[in-house]
Design an enzyme around this catalytic site. Structure first.
Site, PDB file in Angstrom:
ATOM      1  N   HIS A 175       0.853  -1.193   0.000  1.00  0.00           N
ATOM      2  CA  HIS A 175       0.000   0.000   0.000  1.00  0.00           C
ATOM      3  C   HIS A 175       0.888   1.243   0.000  1.00  0.00           C
ATOM      4  O   HIS A 175       0.780   2.082   0.900  1.00  0.00           O
ATOM      5  CB  HIS A 175      -0.899   0.067   1.250  1.00  0.00           C
ATOM      6  CG  HIS A 175      -2.044  -0.888   1.231  1.00  0.00           C
ATOM      7  ND1 HIS A 175      -2.690  -1.299   2.359  1.00  0.00           N
ATOM      8  CD2 HIS A 175      -2.669  -1.496   0.204  1.00  0.00           C
ATOM      9  CE1 HIS A 175      -3.661  -2.133   2.036  1.00  0.00           C
ATOM     10  NE2 HIS A 175      -3.669  -2.264   0.738  1.00  0.00           N
TER      11      HIS A 175
ATOM     12  N   HIS B 231     -11.896  -8.887  -5.842  1.00  0.00           N
ATOM     13  CA  HIS B 231     -11.515  -7.596  -5.253  1.00  0.00           C
ATOM     14  C   HIS B 231     -10.636  -6.890  -6.276  1.00  0.00           C
ATOM     15  O   HIS B 231      -9.745  -7.501  -6.855  1.00  0.00           O
ATOM     16  CB  HIS B 231     -10.741  -7.910  -3.961  1.00  0.00           C
ATOM     17  CG  HIS B 231     -10.187  -6.730  -3.226  1.00  0.00           C
ATOM     18  ND1 HIS B 231     -10.758  -5.488  -3.242  1.00  0.00           N
ATOM     19  CD2 HIS B 231      -9.092  -6.639  -2.413  1.00  0.00           C
ATOM     20  CE1 HIS B 231     -10.035  -4.680  -2.474  1.00  0.00           C
ATOM     21  NE2 HIS B 231      -9.021  -5.347  -1.971  1.00  0.00           N
TER      22      HIS B 231
ATOM     23  N   GLU C  64      -8.538  -4.292  -5.936  1.00  0.00           N
ATOM     24  CA  GLU C  64      -7.254  -3.695  -5.574  1.00  0.00           C
ATOM     25  C   GLU C  64      -6.162  -4.419  -6.383  1.00  0.00           C
ATOM     26  O   GLU C  64      -6.205  -5.642  -6.558  1.00  0.00           O
ATOM     27  CB  GLU C  64      -7.010  -3.825  -4.059  1.00  0.00           C
ATOM     28  CG  GLU C  64      -6.060  -2.767  -3.560  1.00  0.00           C
ATOM     29  CD  GLU C  64      -6.014  -2.639  -2.033  1.00  0.00           C
ATOM     30  OE1 GLU C  64      -6.676  -3.426  -1.329  1.00  0.00           O
ATOM     31  OE2 GLU C  64      -5.282  -1.743  -1.566  1.00  0.00           O
TER      32      GLU C  64
ATOM     33  N   ASP D 132      -3.303  -5.583  -6.169  1.00  0.00           N
ATOM     34  CA  ASP D 132      -2.501  -6.748  -5.783  1.00  0.00           C
ATOM     35  C   ASP D 132      -3.231  -8.045  -6.136  1.00  0.00           C
ATOM     36  O   ASP D 132      -2.642  -9.120  -6.091  1.00  0.00           O
ATOM     37  CB  ASP D 132      -2.122  -6.719  -4.294  1.00  0.00           C
ATOM     38  CG  ASP D 132      -3.291  -6.492  -3.375  1.00  0.00           C
ATOM     39  OD1 ASP D 132      -4.189  -5.719  -3.726  1.00  0.00           O
ATOM     40  OD2 ASP D 132      -3.317  -7.094  -2.292  1.00  0.00           O
TER      41      ASP D 132
ATOM     42  N   HIS E 163     -12.112  -6.045   2.697  1.00  0.00           N
ATOM     43  CA  HIS E 163     -12.008  -4.768   3.369  1.00  0.00           C
ATOM     44  C   HIS E 163     -12.339  -3.569   2.482  1.00  0.00           C
ATOM     45  O   HIS E 163     -12.198  -2.415   2.906  1.00  0.00           O
ATOM     46  CB  HIS E 163     -10.576  -4.600   3.935  1.00  0.00           C
ATOM     47  CG  HIS E 163      -9.525  -4.425   2.864  1.00  0.00           C
ATOM     48  ND1 HIS E 163      -8.732  -3.303   2.824  1.00  0.00           N
ATOM     49  CD2 HIS E 163      -9.168  -5.165   1.800  1.00  0.00           C
ATOM     50  CE1 HIS E 163      -7.898  -3.395   1.798  1.00  0.00           C
ATOM     51  NE2 HIS E 163      -8.150  -4.508   1.164  1.00  0.00           N
TER      52      HIS E 163
ATOM     53  N   ASP F 243      -8.906 -11.129   0.701  1.00  0.00           N
ATOM     54  CA  ASP F 243      -8.013 -10.597   1.743  1.00  0.00           C
ATOM     55  C   ASP F 243      -8.320 -11.163   3.132  1.00  0.00           C
ATOM     56  O   ASP F 243      -7.407 -11.295   3.967  1.00  0.00           O
ATOM     57  CB  ASP F 243      -8.128  -9.063   1.800  1.00  0.00           C
ATOM     58  CG  ASP F 243      -7.304  -8.375   0.719  1.00  0.00           C
ATOM     59  OD1 ASP F 243      -6.207  -8.858   0.409  1.00  0.00           O
ATOM     60  OD2 ASP F 243      -7.758  -7.350   0.192  1.00  0.00           O
TER      61      ASP F 243
ATOM     62  N   TYR G 136      -2.247  -8.155  10.377  1.00  0.00           N
ATOM     63  CA  TYR G 136      -3.135  -7.887   9.235  1.00  0.00           C
ATOM     64  C   TYR G 136      -4.497  -7.422   9.731  1.00  0.00           C
ATOM     65  O   TYR G 136      -5.050  -6.426   9.255  1.00  0.00           O
ATOM     66  CB  TYR G 136      -3.277  -9.175   8.419  1.00  0.00           C
ATOM     67  CG  TYR G 136      -3.811  -8.985   7.034  1.00  0.00           C
ATOM     68  CD1 TYR G 136      -2.954  -8.718   5.970  1.00  0.00           C
ATOM     69  CD2 TYR G 136      -5.165  -9.082   6.762  1.00  0.00           C
ATOM     70  CE1 TYR G 136      -3.437  -8.545   4.687  1.00  0.00           C
ATOM     71  CE2 TYR G 136      -5.662  -8.916   5.480  1.00  0.00           C
ATOM     72  CZ  TYR G 136      -4.790  -8.651   4.449  1.00  0.00           C
ATOM     73  OH  TYR G 136      -5.277  -8.478   3.173  1.00  0.00           O
TER      74      TYR G 136
ATOM     75  N   HIS H 209      -3.700 -13.845   0.178  1.00  0.00           N
ATOM     76  CA  HIS H 209      -2.324 -13.601   0.640  1.00  0.00           C
ATOM     77  C   HIS H 209      -1.950 -14.684   1.646  1.00  0.00           C
ATOM     78  O   HIS H 209      -2.748 -15.015   2.528  1.00  0.00           O
ATOM     79  CB  HIS H 209      -2.204 -12.267   1.390  1.00  0.00           C
ATOM     80  CG  HIS H 209      -2.455 -11.053   0.554  1.00  0.00           C
ATOM     81  ND1 HIS H 209      -1.653 -10.678  -0.504  1.00  0.00           N
ATOM     82  CD2 HIS H 209      -3.413 -10.103   0.640  1.00  0.00           C
ATOM     83  CE1 HIS H 209      -2.124  -9.557  -1.029  1.00  0.00           C
ATOM     84  NE2 HIS H 209      -3.192  -9.193  -0.360  1.00  0.00           N
TER      85      HIS H 209
HETATM   86 FE1  FEO Z   1      -7.176  -5.302  -0.553  1.00  0.00          FE
HETATM   87 FE2  FEO Z   1      -4.826  -7.666  -0.855  1.00  0.00          FE
HETATM   88  O1  FEO Z   1      -5.790  -6.178  -1.377  1.00  0.00           O
END
Ligand code: FEO
Length: 396
Positions: free
Chosen positions: A22, A78, A80, A82, A144, A163, A191, A224
Protein backbone atom coordinates in the site's frame (compact mmCIF):
# COMPACT_ATOMS: atom_id res chain seq x y z
CA UNK A 1 0.78 -24.63 -10.86
CA UNK A 2 0.22 -26.66 -7.71
CA UNK A 3 -2.83 -28.83 -7.17
CA UNK A 4 -4.33 -28.06 -3.77
CA UNK A 5 -7.46 -30.20 -4.20
CA UNK A 6 -8.81 -32.25 -7.03
CA UNK A 7 -8.71 -30.02 -10.12
CA UNK A 8 -8.12 -26.91 -8.03
CA UNK A 9 -4.71 -25.31 -8.52
CA UNK A 10 -2.69 -22.49 -6.95
CA UNK A 11 -1.28 -20.35 -9.76
CA UNK A 12 -0.10 -17.31 -7.80
CA UNK A 13 3.19 -15.63 -7.03
CA UNK A 14 5.38 -15.70 -3.92
CA UNK A 15 6.94 -12.26 -3.42
CA UNK A 16 9.91 -12.67 -1.07
CA UNK A 17 11.20 -9.16 -1.70
CA UNK A 18 8.37 -6.81 -0.85
CA UNK A 19 8.90 -4.86 2.38
CA UNK A 20 6.29 -2.12 1.98
CA UNK A 21 2.72 -2.54 0.83
CA UNK A 22 0.00 0.00 0.00
CA UNK A 23 2.77 2.43 -0.93
CA UNK A 24 4.56 2.89 2.37
CA UNK A 25 1.53 2.26 4.58
CA UNK A 26 2.04 -1.37 5.55
CA UNK A 27 5.31 -3.10 6.35
CA UNK A 28 5.78 -6.63 5.06
CA UNK A 29 8.78 -7.92 7.00
CA UNK A 30 8.16 -11.45 5.78
CA UNK A 31 7.18 -10.69 2.17
CA UNK A 32 3.82 -11.81 0.85
CA UNK A 33 2.09 -13.94 -1.75
CA UNK A 34 -0.53 -13.09 -4.34
CA UNK A 35 -2.67 -16.18 -4.49
CA UNK A 36 -4.55 -16.97 -7.64
CA UNK A 37 -6.52 -20.15 -8.10
CA UNK A 38 -7.54 -22.10 -11.19
CA UNK A 39 -10.54 -24.42 -11.02
CA UNK A 40 -11.04 -27.05 -13.70
CA UNK A 41 -14.26 -28.88 -14.55
CA UNK A 42 -16.29 -28.94 -17.74
CA UNK A 43 -15.79 -25.22 -17.55
CA UNK A 44 -12.80 -23.47 -16.03
CA UNK A 45 -12.42 -20.40 -13.84
CA UNK A 46 -9.52 -18.33 -12.62
CA UNK A 47 -10.02 -16.69 -9.24
CA UNK A 48 -8.07 -13.48 -8.59
CA UNK A 49 -4.55 -12.91 -9.89
CA UNK A 50 -1.39 -11.01 -8.93
CA UNK A 51 0.03 -7.55 -8.32
CA UNK A 52 0.71 -5.56 -11.50
CA UNK A 53 4.55 -5.91 -11.58
CA UNK A 54 4.04 -9.67 -11.79
CA UNK A 55 1.21 -9.50 -14.35
CA UNK A 56 3.32 -10.56 -17.38
CA UNK A 57 5.00 -13.36 -15.47
CA UNK A 58 1.61 -14.56 -14.25
CA UNK A 59 0.08 -14.64 -17.74
CA UNK A 60 3.16 -16.30 -19.28
CA UNK A 61 3.27 -19.00 -16.60
CA UNK A 62 -0.43 -19.61 -16.84
CA UNK A 63 -0.21 -19.90 -20.60
CA UNK A 64 2.43 -22.63 -20.30
CA UNK A 65 0.02 -24.74 -18.32
CA UNK A 66 -3.44 -23.82 -19.51
CA UNK A 67 -4.26 -22.62 -23.00
CA UNK A 68 -5.56 -19.21 -21.95
CA UNK A 69 -8.41 -19.36 -24.45
CA UNK A 70 -9.71 -22.30 -22.43
CA UNK A 71 -10.44 -20.07 -19.45
CA UNK A 72 -14.22 -19.76 -19.39
CA UNK A 73 -14.69 -17.43 -16.44
CA UNK A 74 -12.65 -14.80 -14.66
CA UNK A 75 -13.58 -14.24 -11.02
CA UNK A 76 -12.41 -10.89 -9.63
CA UNK A 77 -13.14 -10.97 -5.91
CA UNK A 78 -11.52 -7.60 -5.25
CA UNK A 79 -10.24 -4.90 -7.58
CA UNK A 80 -7.25 -3.69 -5.57
CA UNK A 81 -4.31 -4.19 -7.91
CA UNK A 82 -2.50 -6.75 -5.78
CA UNK A 83 -5.27 -9.13 -6.91
CA UNK A 84 -6.24 -7.69 -10.27
CA UNK A 85 -2.89 -6.46 -11.62
CA UNK A 86 -2.63 -9.33 -14.11
CA UNK A 87 -6.10 -8.71 -15.53
CA UNK A 88 -5.07 -6.13 -18.09
CA UNK A 89 -2.72 -8.55 -19.85
CA UNK A 90 -4.97 -11.56 -19.43
CA UNK A 91 -7.98 -9.76 -20.86
CA UNK A 92 -5.94 -8.64 -23.89
CA UNK A 93 -5.79 -12.34 -24.79
CA UNK A 94 -9.31 -13.35 -23.75
CA UNK A 95 -11.23 -10.06 -24.12
CA UNK A 96 -14.74 -11.53 -24.26
CA UNK A 97 -14.42 -13.82 -21.24
CA UNK A 98 -16.97 -12.91 -18.59
CA UNK A 99 -15.57 -11.21 -15.49
CA UNK A 100 -17.61 -12.07 -12.39
CA UNK A 101 -17.45 -9.47 -9.63
CA UNK A 102 -19.72 -7.38 -7.44
CA UNK A 103 -21.42 -4.22 -8.67
CA UNK A 104 -18.79 -2.23 -6.81
CA UNK A 105 -16.18 -4.46 -8.41
CA UNK A 106 -17.36 -3.31 -11.84
CA UNK A 107 -16.96 0.35 -10.79
CA UNK A 108 -13.57 -0.25 -9.25
CA UNK A 109 -12.17 -2.39 -12.09
CA UNK A 110 -13.36 0.16 -14.62
CA UNK A 111 -11.75 2.87 -12.50
CA UNK A 112 -8.45 1.04 -12.43
CA UNK A 113 -8.22 -0.29 -15.96
CA UNK A 114 -10.59 1.94 -18.00
CA UNK A 115 -11.86 -1.04 -19.96
CA UNK A 116 -15.37 -2.16 -20.65
CA UNK A 117 -14.85 -5.88 -20.19
CA UNK A 118 -17.70 -8.38 -20.24
CA UNK A 119 -18.62 -7.78 -16.60
CA UNK A 120 -21.16 -10.03 -14.88
CA UNK A 121 -22.16 -8.40 -11.58
CA UNK A 122 -23.05 -10.90 -8.85
CA UNK A 123 -24.80 -10.75 -5.49
CA UNK A 124 -24.68 -12.97 -2.44
CA UNK A 125 -26.14 -16.38 -3.26
CA UNK A 126 -25.56 -16.17 -7.01
CA UNK A 127 -24.08 -19.37 -8.37
CA UNK A 128 -21.86 -20.29 -11.27
CA UNK A 129 -21.82 -23.90 -12.40
CA UNK A 130 -18.55 -25.23 -13.75
CA UNK A 131 -19.95 -28.72 -14.34
CA UNK A 132 -19.95 -30.88 -11.24
CA UNK A 133 -18.35 -28.13 -9.23
CA UNK A 134 -20.26 -24.95 -8.50
CA UNK A 135 -19.19 -21.58 -7.16
CA UNK A 136 -21.41 -19.56 -4.83
CA UNK A 137 -20.62 -15.88 -4.43
CA UNK A 138 -20.84 -14.06 -1.11
CA UNK A 139 -20.53 -10.28 -1.09
CA UNK A 140 -18.25 -9.04 1.68
CA UNK A 141 -18.44 -5.26 1.53
CA UNK A 142 -15.82 -3.48 3.63
CA UNK A 143 -13.88 -6.68 4.24
CA UNK A 144 -12.01 -4.77 3.37
CA UNK A 145 -13.19 -2.72 0.38
CA UNK A 146 -16.75 -2.03 -0.80
CA UNK A 147 -16.19 -4.38 -3.75
CA UNK A 148 -14.82 -7.39 -1.83
CA UNK A 149 -16.45 -10.78 -2.12
CA UNK A 150 -15.82 -14.42 -1.23
CA UNK A 151 -16.51 -17.49 -3.35
CA UNK A 152 -17.39 -20.93 -2.03
CA UNK A 153 -16.62 -24.00 -4.13
CA UNK A 154 -19.17 -26.67 -3.50
CA UNK A 155 -18.01 -30.29 -3.71
CA UNK A 156 -14.42 -29.39 -2.81
CA UNK A 157 -15.64 -27.38 0.21
CA UNK A 158 -13.27 -24.47 -0.33
CA UNK A 159 -13.89 -20.90 0.76
CA UNK A 160 -11.93 -18.44 -1.36
CA UNK A 161 -11.83 -15.51 1.02
CA UNK A 162 -9.67 -12.95 -0.81
CA UNK A 163 -8.01 -10.60 1.74
CA UNK A 164 -9.95 -11.96 4.74
CA UNK A 165 -8.06 -14.59 6.75
CA UNK A 166 -4.89 -13.73 4.82
CA UNK A 167 -1.45 -12.77 5.99
CA UNK A 168 1.58 -11.13 4.46
CA UNK A 169 3.82 -14.17 4.72
CA UNK A 170 5.98 -15.39 1.87
CA UNK A 171 6.45 -19.13 2.03
CA UNK A 172 7.04 -22.03 -0.30
CA UNK A 173 5.27 -24.24 2.21
CA UNK A 174 1.79 -23.25 1.04
CA UNK A 175 -0.24 -24.55 4.00
CA UNK A 176 -0.89 -23.34 7.54
CA UNK A 177 0.32 -26.54 9.21
CA UNK A 178 3.73 -26.36 7.51
CA UNK A 179 4.87 -22.91 8.62
CA UNK A 180 6.13 -21.49 11.90
CA UNK A 181 2.98 -20.92 13.96
CA UNK A 182 4.29 -17.88 15.85
CA UNK A 183 5.20 -16.15 12.59
CA UNK A 184 1.89 -17.11 11.03
CA UNK A 185 -0.29 -15.77 13.82
CA UNK A 186 1.84 -12.65 14.26
CA UNK A 187 1.21 -11.84 10.59
CA UNK A 188 -2.49 -12.66 10.96
CA UNK A 189 -3.05 -10.38 13.95
CA UNK A 190 -0.98 -7.62 12.36
CA UNK A 191 -3.14 -7.89 9.24
CA UNK A 192 -6.34 -7.78 11.26
CA UNK A 193 -5.16 -4.89 13.47
CA UNK A 194 -3.98 -2.70 10.62
CA UNK A 195 -6.58 -3.49 7.96
CA UNK A 196 -9.74 -4.85 9.53
CA UNK A 197 -10.07 -3.14 12.91
CA UNK A 198 -12.48 -0.44 11.66
CA UNK A 199 -14.76 -3.12 10.21
CA UNK A 200 -14.93 -5.47 13.20
CA UNK A 201 -18.74 -5.32 13.45
CA UNK A 202 -18.97 -6.38 9.82
CA UNK A 203 -16.46 -9.19 10.37
CA UNK A 204 -18.65 -10.70 13.06
CA UNK A 205 -21.79 -10.30 10.96
CA UNK A 206 -20.20 -11.84 7.87
CA UNK A 207 -18.90 -14.82 9.81
CA UNK A 208 -22.35 -15.40 11.31
CA UNK A 209 -23.88 -15.14 7.85
CA UNK A 210 -21.41 -17.66 6.43
CA UNK A 211 -21.93 -20.03 9.36
CA UNK A 212 -25.68 -19.92 8.77
CA UNK A 213 -25.10 -21.38 5.29
CA UNK A 214 -24.07 -24.51 7.16
CA UNK A 215 -21.68 -25.70 4.50
CA UNK A 216 -18.59 -27.82 5.14
CA UNK A 217 -15.23 -26.07 4.94
CA UNK A 218 -12.19 -28.21 4.16
CA UNK A 219 -10.01 -25.29 3.15
CA UNK A 220 -9.91 -21.53 3.38
CA UNK A 221 -7.91 -20.09 0.51
CA UNK A 222 -7.09 -16.42 1.08
CA UNK A 223 -5.40 -14.28 -1.52
CA UNK A 224 -2.32 -13.60 0.64
CA UNK A 225 -0.18 -16.06 2.55
CA UNK A 226 -0.80 -19.66 3.40
CA UNK A 227 -3.88 -21.76 2.76
CA UNK A 228 -5.77 -22.93 5.85
CA UNK A 229 -6.18 -26.69 5.48
CA UNK A 230 -5.42 -27.92 9.00
CA UNK A 231 -8.41 -27.00 11.18
CA UNK A 232 -9.27 -24.18 8.74
CA UNK A 233 -11.91 -22.71 11.01
CA UNK A 234 -9.28 -21.85 13.62
CA UNK A 235 -8.60 -18.57 11.83
CA UNK A 236 -12.34 -17.84 11.77
CA UNK A 237 -12.37 -18.33 15.56
CA UNK A 238 -9.45 -15.90 15.88
CA UNK A 239 -11.28 -13.33 13.76
CA UNK A 240 -14.32 -13.65 16.01
CA UNK A 241 -12.13 -13.05 19.09
CA UNK A 242 -10.40 -10.10 17.47
CA UNK A 243 -13.66 -8.56 16.28
CA UNK A 244 -15.00 -8.26 19.83
CA UNK A 245 -13.01 -5.23 21.01
CA UNK A 246 -10.01 -7.43 21.63
CA UNK A 247 -7.59 -6.59 24.43
CA UNK A 248 -5.01 -8.33 26.54
CA UNK A 249 -3.52 -7.26 29.86
CA UNK A 250 -1.18 -4.88 28.10
CA UNK A 251 -0.46 -1.16 28.19
CA UNK A 252 1.37 0.36 25.24
CA UNK A 253 3.28 3.60 25.63
CA UNK A 254 4.04 5.43 22.39
CA UNK A 255 6.11 8.59 22.35
CA UNK A 256 8.70 10.64 20.57
CA UNK A 257 11.29 12.72 22.32
CA UNK A 258 13.73 15.54 21.51
CA UNK A 259 16.24 15.53 24.38
CA UNK A 260 14.97 12.43 26.21
CA UNK A 261 12.67 14.30 28.63
CA UNK A 262 9.48 12.71 27.29
CA UNK A 263 11.28 9.37 27.05
CA UNK A 264 12.24 9.60 30.74
CA UNK A 265 8.59 10.35 31.57
CA UNK A 266 7.52 7.25 29.59
CA UNK A 267 9.89 5.05 31.57
CA UNK A 268 8.76 6.48 34.92
CA UNK A 269 5.10 5.93 33.98
CA UNK A 270 5.89 2.35 32.95
CA UNK A 271 7.53 1.78 36.33
CA UNK A 272 4.36 2.96 38.08
CA UNK A 273 2.16 0.60 36.06
CA UNK A 274 4.35 -2.37 36.94
CA UNK A 275 4.30 -1.45 40.64
CA UNK A 276 0.52 -1.92 40.68
CA UNK A 277 0.14 -4.72 38.13
CA UNK A 278 3.28 -6.75 37.77
CA UNK A 279 1.58 -9.16 35.37
CA UNK A 280 0.65 -6.45 32.88
CA UNK A 281 2.72 -6.34 29.71
CA UNK A 282 4.01 -2.79 29.40
CA UNK A 283 5.61 -1.97 26.05
CA UNK A 284 7.33 1.27 25.10
CA UNK A 285 7.86 2.47 21.55
CA UNK A 286 9.66 5.54 20.31
CA UNK A 287 7.39 5.95 17.29
CA UNK A 288 10.02 7.73 15.22
CA UNK A 289 12.23 4.64 15.47
CA UNK A 290 9.58 1.93 15.34
CA UNK A 291 7.64 0.23 12.61
CA UNK A 292 4.24 1.92 12.68
CA UNK A 293 2.29 -1.22 11.76
CA UNK A 294 4.00 -3.27 14.47
CA UNK A 295 3.09 -0.53 16.95
CA UNK A 296 -0.54 -0.54 15.79
CA UNK A 297 -0.57 -4.31 16.37
CA UNK A 298 0.57 -3.72 19.95
CA UNK A 299 -2.11 -1.05 20.43
CA UNK A 300 -4.66 -3.54 19.13
CA UNK A 301 -3.62 -5.98 21.86
CA UNK A 302 -3.70 -3.34 24.59
CA UNK A 303 -6.30 -2.32 27.16
CA UNK A 304 -4.73 1.16 27.34
CA UNK A 305 -2.59 3.43 25.21
CA UNK A 306 -0.45 6.26 26.55
CA UNK A 307 0.89 8.76 24.03
CA UNK A 308 3.61 11.30 24.71
CA UNK A 309 5.24 14.16 22.88
CA UNK A 310 7.13 17.27 23.86
CA UNK A 311 5.64 20.52 22.64
CA UNK A 312 7.16 21.93 19.48
CA UNK A 313 5.86 24.96 17.59
CA UNK A 314 2.76 24.88 19.80
CA UNK A 315 2.08 21.33 18.67
CA UNK A 316 3.45 17.78 18.69
CA UNK A 317 6.32 16.02 17.01
CA UNK A 318 5.56 14.89 13.46
CA UNK A 319 6.07 11.16 14.10
CA UNK A 320 3.49 11.32 16.92
CA UNK A 321 1.15 13.31 14.66
CA UNK A 322 1.41 10.58 11.99
CA UNK A 323 0.66 7.93 14.59
CA UNK A 324 -2.36 9.88 15.85
CA UNK A 325 -3.73 9.99 12.31
CA UNK A 326 -3.20 6.26 11.97
CA UNK A 327 -5.15 5.39 15.11
CA UNK A 328 -7.89 7.89 14.25
CA UNK A 329 -8.71 5.92 11.14
CA UNK A 330 -8.64 2.53 12.83
CA UNK A 331 -11.55 3.33 15.19
CA UNK A 332 -10.39 1.27 18.17
CA UNK A 333 -13.10 0.66 20.78
CA UNK A 334 -13.13 -0.11 24.50
CA UNK A 335 -9.57 1.09 25.07
CA UNK A 336 -8.44 3.62 27.63
CA UNK A 337 -5.84 6.28 27.07
CA UNK A 338 -3.90 9.22 28.46
CA UNK A 339 -1.32 11.74 27.26
CA UNK A 340 1.98 12.97 28.61
CA UNK A 341 4.85 15.17 27.53
CA UNK A 342 7.46 17.76 28.39
CA UNK A 343 7.56 21.40 27.42
CA UNK A 344 9.71 24.42 27.93
CA UNK A 345 7.34 27.28 27.21
CA UNK A 346 3.74 26.97 26.08
CA UNK A 347 3.03 23.22 26.57
CA UNK A 348 0.15 22.46 24.19
CA UNK A 349 1.19 18.90 23.33
CA UNK A 350 -0.57 17.00 26.12
CA UNK A 351 -3.94 18.67 25.56
CA UNK A 352 -3.63 18.20 21.83
CA UNK A 353 -2.85 14.48 22.17
CA UNK A 354 -5.66 14.05 24.71
CA UNK A 355 -8.20 15.58 22.33
CA UNK A 356 -6.87 13.43 19.49
CA UNK A 357 -7.17 10.25 21.57
CA UNK A 358 -10.70 11.11 22.58
CA UNK A 359 -11.82 11.84 19.05
CA UNK A 360 -10.18 8.58 17.94
CA UNK A 361 -12.59 6.74 20.24
CA UNK A 362 -10.37 6.12 23.28
CA UNK A 363 -11.71 6.71 26.79
CA UNK A 364 -9.50 9.44 28.22
CA UNK A 365 -8.56 8.61 31.81
CA UNK A 366 -7.62 12.14 32.84
CA UNK A 367 -6.19 15.37 31.50
CA UNK A 368 -2.72 13.85 31.22
CA UNK A 369 0.58 14.73 32.79
CA UNK A 370 3.01 17.48 31.85
CA UNK A 371 6.56 18.09 32.89
CA UNK A 372 8.80 21.05 32.19
CA UNK A 373 12.26 20.99 30.67
CA UNK A 374 14.20 17.97 31.76
CA UNK A 375 12.03 16.20 34.35
CA UNK A 376 13.57 16.29 37.82
CA UNK A 377 13.17 13.64 40.49
CA UNK A 378 9.93 15.15 41.77
CA UNK A 379 8.46 15.17 38.25
CA UNK A 380 9.48 11.59 37.70
CA UNK A 381 7.93 10.54 41.01
CA UNK A 382 4.71 12.20 39.81
CA UNK A 383 4.97 10.25 36.55
CA UNK A 384 5.34 7.01 38.50
CA UNK A 385 2.26 7.93 40.57
CA UNK A 386 0.47 8.71 37.30
CA UNK A 387 1.45 5.24 36.03
CA UNK A 388 0.11 3.66 39.23
CA UNK A 389 -3.19 5.46 38.78
CA UNK A 390 -3.41 4.30 35.15
CA UNK A 391 -2.79 0.72 36.26
CA UNK A 392 -5.52 0.94 38.92
CA UNK A 393 -8.02 2.34 36.42
CA UNK A 394 -7.26 -0.25 33.75
CA UNK A 395 -6.75 -3.36 35.87
CA UNK A 396 -8.41 -6.41 34.30
FE1 FEO B 1 -7.18 -5.30 -0.55
FE2 FEO B 1 -4.83 -7.67 -0.86
O1 FEO B 1 -5.79 -6.18 -1.38
Amino acid sequence: MKEIKKDVYWVGKVDWEIRKFHGDEYSTHRGTTYNSYFVKDKKTAIIDNVWSPFGSEFVENLNKQIPLKKIDYVIAQHAEIDHSGGLAELMEIIPDTPVYCTNNGVKSLKGHFHKDWNFVPVKTGDKLSLGKKELTFIEAPMLHWPDSMFSYLQDENILFSNDAFGQHLASEMMYNDLVDQAELFQECIKYYANILTPFSALVEKKIDEFKSLNVPVDMICPSHGVIWRDNPLQIVGKYLDWSKDYRENQVTIVYDTMWNGTKTMAEAIAKGIKLVDEKAAVKLFNISRSDKNDVVTEVFKSKALLVGSPTINSGILSAVAGFMEQIRGLKFKEKKAAAFGTHGWSGESVDMIGKGLESAGFELLDEGIKSTWNPDEKSLRECTEFGKEIAKQTKI
